[in-house]
Scaffold this active site. Structure first.
Site, PDB file in Angstrom:
ATOM      1  N   ASP A 447      53.641 -14.188  10.312  1.00  0.00           N
ATOM      2  CA  ASP A 447      53.641 -12.757  10.653  1.00  0.00           C
ATOM      3  C   ASP A 447      54.366 -12.460  11.952  1.00  0.00           C
ATOM      4  OD1 ASP A 447      51.524 -14.005  11.919  1.00  0.00           O
ATOM      5  OD2 ASP A 447      50.097 -12.376  11.632  1.00  0.00           O
TER       6      ASP A 447
HETATM    7  C1  LAN Z   1      46.555 -17.197  17.395  1.00  0.00           C
HETATM    8  C2  LAN Z   1      47.110 -15.987  18.000  1.00  0.00           C
HETATM    9  C3  LAN Z   1      47.953 -15.140  17.110  1.00  0.00           C
HETATM   10  C4  LAN Z   1      47.577 -15.261  15.651  1.00  0.00           C
HETATM   11  C5  LAN Z   1      48.172 -14.146  14.775  1.00  0.00           C
HETATM   12  C6  LAN Z   1      49.685 -14.033  14.875  1.00  0.00           C
HETATM   13  C7  LAN Z   1      47.603 -12.795  15.200  1.00  0.00           C
HETATM   14  C8  LAN Z   1      47.748 -14.398  13.326  1.00  0.00           C
HETATM   15  O1  LAN Z   1      48.135 -13.361  12.497  1.00  0.00           O
HETATM   16  C9  LAN Z   1      48.172 -15.776  12.877  1.00  0.00           C
HETATM   17  C10 LAN Z   1      47.528 -16.869  13.737  1.00  0.00           C
HETATM   18  C11 LAN Z   1      47.820 -16.718  15.243  1.00  0.00           C
HETATM   19  C12 LAN Z   1      49.225 -17.220  15.509  1.00  0.00           C
HETATM   20  C13 LAN Z   1      46.884 -17.575  16.091  1.00  0.00           C
HETATM   21  C14 LAN Z   1      46.389 -18.872  15.590  1.00  0.00           C
HETATM   22  C15 LAN Z   1      45.315 -19.596  16.423  1.00  0.00           C
HETATM   23  C16 LAN Z   1      45.471 -19.392  17.917  1.00  0.00           C
HETATM   24  C17 LAN Z   1      46.807 -19.979  18.347  1.00  0.00           C
HETATM   25  C18 LAN Z   1      45.460 -17.884  18.172  1.00  0.00           C
HETATM   26  C19 LAN Z   1      44.183 -17.197  17.730  1.00  0.00           C
HETATM   27  C20 LAN Z   1      45.463 -17.838  19.684  1.00  0.00           C
HETATM   28  C21 LAN Z   1      44.604 -19.052  20.117  1.00  0.00           C
HETATM   29  C22 LAN Z   1      44.366 -19.905  18.853  1.00  0.00           C
HETATM   30  C23 LAN Z   1      44.321 -21.409  19.176  1.00  0.00           C
HETATM   31  C24 LAN Z   1      43.917 -22.184  17.928  1.00  0.00           C
HETATM   32  C25 LAN Z   1      43.351 -21.676  20.326  1.00  0.00           C
HETATM   33  C26 LAN Z   1      43.030 -23.112  20.591  1.00  0.00           C
HETATM   34  C27 LAN Z   1      41.844 -23.531  19.828  1.00  0.00           C
HETATM   35  C28 LAN Z   1      41.759 -24.546  18.984  1.00  0.00           C
HETATM   36  C29 LAN Z   1      40.646 -24.579  18.033  1.00  0.00           C
HETATM   37  C30 LAN Z   1      42.734 -25.638  18.960  1.00  0.00           C
END
Ligand code: LAN
Length: 715
Positions: A447
């Site tokens: 996305d």
């Molecule tokens: C994010 C942030 C953005 C998010 C969107 C683009 C909004 C979504 O539509 C797809 C997934 C994504 C890219 C996403 C995946 C997981 C993230 C990177 C996070 C929520 C921000 C932090 C998180 C990450 C996994 C944090 C670290 C934690 C672990 C369990 C490793």
């Protein structure tokens, strides 16, 4: 939180946010010469919670004027490279990884960080019990409390400090650090405050299985596999930082029993009840027993060392493919430690990790915290551009330069090349993609690519805008997206689904749900189909059949994901309001709206049934945790904007409920055009919340703009 012992503070007028090729880092200026050469900008002041002195704007008498005021304010926060930044905190298990990595790699912690991280943790301790939870709004847990306690102690807080005492008492009430979940046990073992024997296995040998094995780690969700990769390396080395005075005191402070008397091997599965979101499955328990025996007695030495070499190779590839930024805030510190333990102080990789880790730190009025990513740059910038387009404000002279800069940023940040030997490191195609944060991080997100492409196409087809991204590069973005559709028609986050959800039976992290594999998400799916549809308008002949069938199947997924009550569950924003907005946009794309579609009608009824007395919508983060709509105590600007957008996407025919929502947004707008922070907006893995502070401005502007377009001047 009020403490008996006042904590030092740094001088906030000395902090500056720097941006260089999308890399955002905070700097504390020590000398007067530096201060004179680098004045504090409005965005610095805003993010630090200082007075920005931005002017009061003329009172808005229409929704469009309110949107314009919002944009006038928000435009002042644009960084010189064209993007928007913000805090991206929420999770409370990230700073411990960073600080422990600094500690075990003997990296000095700069004094301003030491002061401000301490301040942040004190400000964020639960005011009632003194502990910390999984995220800022969560209840205190062993995971949060034990690790953040360790951080404060590494940073030099005295164990008798009232904040430390209170946190320790809470930890002991929760049963002490013995009840830490798997990842907590890991960090404690690294610093020598837990025994590796008490940790469920993370064998690197898993990575040597043939790729066809249905549970091979290459099939896991990318975040999970990139965390377990370096973790397996350190697990295999059973490395603990050399014992010192701090180790000895922490061993006493963290436990309710005498450390020497603890039989750690009996506590692999001891996890405090409050910490468990996803309990172990019986299969996982059996696998853990077998793998523990394998590690203790059966694994031949040559297999072990082969596996370590293989895993280390993958760690190095991850570092190189991301210019040492790594996928996220957990695997960066882990890779840093792995590289340090293997290559030592002088290594280039160690130096680079010390640099890139700075990109995860953020300064705000409460102190310094760790962001969930190396920034939100591309994502938030793409949304802002789309909001301006929605308001039809692209032609107004005062926003011209802002939009050109945003386009320049997006142009700069598109990924232009695939990873070398991408199959060997199991990477998804990335040429043409946009990441969530910036190009050098280098991870395709479905996305983010879609929203990036939409923003670029919208701007480049606006009169008088430069054309910076070539047609070929727009096609590259489409090519990436077309590699990502799942069998059910939906789109996942970073990769198409690589294994079935049965793999959740092997979810060992306890604190999170749905982390083992990818899933199709209505949010990601909508972003992709709307991007493909917009692209098709401008390039009708490029891969037209594939685009057509991709859209059709994707909409099929959206429909199938609707719940019986008419709503959609949102995985990345809180919660139903977020996903409803996207799903209804997908339906509108094929002309299905309230008037002609029972799916859209049912969704509108669901949304309307949740409108609160003041005209707004407010959803608690518990919606995400529990999977059912739970009202927040108060209506929320962000939820209200999402609900109004959703209703307008569905062309809901009655203006009145939408207008009440819009009026609520207007009533909460400040005189300088901004909206103030309310409850947390985002989520991941069902249990952990994450802040999206720009959403209150961006989505309010978008909702107002849409309202103006649909209703204003039309009566
Ligand atoms: C994010 C942030 C953005 C998010 C969107 C683009 C909004 C979504 O539509 C797809 C997934 C994504 C890219 C996403 C995946 C997981 C993230 C990177 C996070 C929520 C921000 C932090 C998180 C990450 C996994 C944090 C670290 C934690 C672990 C369990 C490793």
């Amino acid at each position: 939180m009020a403490t008996a012992t006042a904590l030092p503070k740094t001088d906030y007028s000395r902090w500056r946010l720097k941006t260089h090729e999308g890399r955002q880092t905070w700097h504390y200026l020590e000398t007067d010469e530096q201060l004179a050469a680098w004045p504090q900008a409005t965005y610095d002041k805003y993010h630090l919670g200082l007075d920005t002195n931005l002017p009061k704007l003329p009172e808005a008498s229409t929704a469009l004027e309110a949107a314009r005021n919002g944009l006038r304010f928000f435009s002042k926060l644009q960084l010189p490279e064209g993007q928007w930044a913000c805090e991206y905190g929420g999770p409370m298990f990230l700073l411990p990884g960073l600080i422990i990595s600094y500690y075990v790699t003997n990296t000095p912690i700069p004094e301003p960080w030491r002061i401000e991280i301490t301040n942040y943790l004190c400000a964020r301790a639960n005011p009632v019990d003194g502990g910390w939870g999984l995220h800022i709004e969560g209840e205190s847990s062993v995971f949060g409390t034990s690790l953040n306690y360790v951080v404060l102690r590494i940073l030099g807080m005295d164990p008798d400090h009232p904040v430390a005492q209170k946190a320790r008492n809470r930890l002991h009430e929760l049963g002490g650090a013995l009840g830490s979940p798997h990842w907590g046990k890991f960090w404690l073992a690294l610093i020598g405050c837990y025994s590796w024997e008490g940790m469920n296995p993370v064998p690197p040998e898993m990575w040597c299985l043939p790729n066809w094995v249905p549970f091979h780690p290459w099939r896991w969700w990318v975040h999970t596999r990139q965390v377990y990769l370096p973790m397996s390396y350190m697990y295999s080395l059973k490395y603990s930082h050399p014992e010192n005075d701090l180790t000895r005191s922490l061993r006493e402070e963290l436990y309710t029993q005498d450390y020497a008397s603890i039989q750690f091997s009996q506590h692999r599965n001891t996890v405090a009840p409050l910490d468990i979101y996803h309990p172990h499955s019986p299969i996982l328990d059996v696998a853990n027993e077998v793998l523990t025996m394998w590690g203790n007695w059966a694994c031949p030495k040559f297999v072990q060392s082969y596996a370590r070499r293989h895993v280390y190779d993958l760690i190095c590839r991850e570092d190189e493919n991301t210019l040492y930024c790594c996928l996220g805030p957990v695997n960066n510190p882990l890779n840093f430690i792995a590289r340090y333990l293997t290559e030592g102080e002088g290594s280039h990789a160690v130096k680079m990790h010390r640099e890139t880790l700075k990109e995860f730190l953020w300064m705000k009025h409460e102190g310094m915290l760790m962001n969930g990513t190396d920034g939100v740059q591309t994502w938030d910038t793409s949304f802002l551009v789309q909001a301006v387009v929605e308001c039809e404000l692209t032609q107004e002279a005062e926003f011209k330069e802002m939009l050109i800069k945003a386009l320049e940023f997006l142009e700069n940040q598109q990924i232009r090349e695939n990873c070398p030997e991408m199959d060997k490191c199991y990477r998804q195609q990335r040429k043409g993609a946009w990441a969530f944060s910036k190009k050098s991080q280098g991870y395709t997100v479905s996305d983010c690519t879609a929203e990036g492409l939409k923003a670029v196409l919208m701007l480049q087809t606006t009169p008088d805008m430069p054309k910076l991204v070539s047609d070929r590069r727009c096609m590259d973005a489409v090519d990436v997206m077309l590699t990502m559709q799942n069998a059910d028609g939906g789109f996942a986050s970073y990769e198409p689904i690589r294994a079935g959800s049965w793999l959740e039976h092997l979810n060992a992290a306890e604190v999170f749900g749905k982390i083992m594999v990818e899933y199709s998400y209505p949010e990601c799916t909508t972003a992709v189909v709307t991007a493909l549809a917009l692209f098709r308008e401008h390039f009708p002949s490029y891969r037209s059949h594939e685009i057509e069938s991709t859209i059709r199947r994707a909409i099929g997924f959206i429909k199938s994901a609707q719940r019986a009550d008419g709503s959609w569950y949102g995985a990345w924003g809180i919660c139903f309001n977020y996903a409803n907005m996207f799903a209804l946009e997908s339906l509108a794309l094929i002309g299905e709206v309230w008037e002609n579609s029972s799916v859209a009608r049912k969704a509108c009824e669901f949304i309307l049934s949740k409108q609160m007395d003041d005209g707004g919508w407010g959803e608690s983060y518990l919606s995400s945790v529990k999977g059912e709509y739970i009202h927040h105590k108060h209506s929320q600007v962000v939820n209200t904007a999402w609900a109004c957008i959703a209703l307008m996407n569905a062309k809901y025919p009655h203006k009145e409920p939408i207008e009440r929502g819009i009026n609520l947004l207007r009533s909460r707008q400040q005189q300088n055009g901004e909206w103030l922070q309310e409850a947390i907006e985002g989520v991941f893995n069902k249990s952990c919340m994450i802040s999206y502070p720009n959403y209150k401005n961006v989505f309010s502007i978008k909702a107002l703009g849409m309202f103006a377009r649909h209703y204003e001047g039309k009566e």
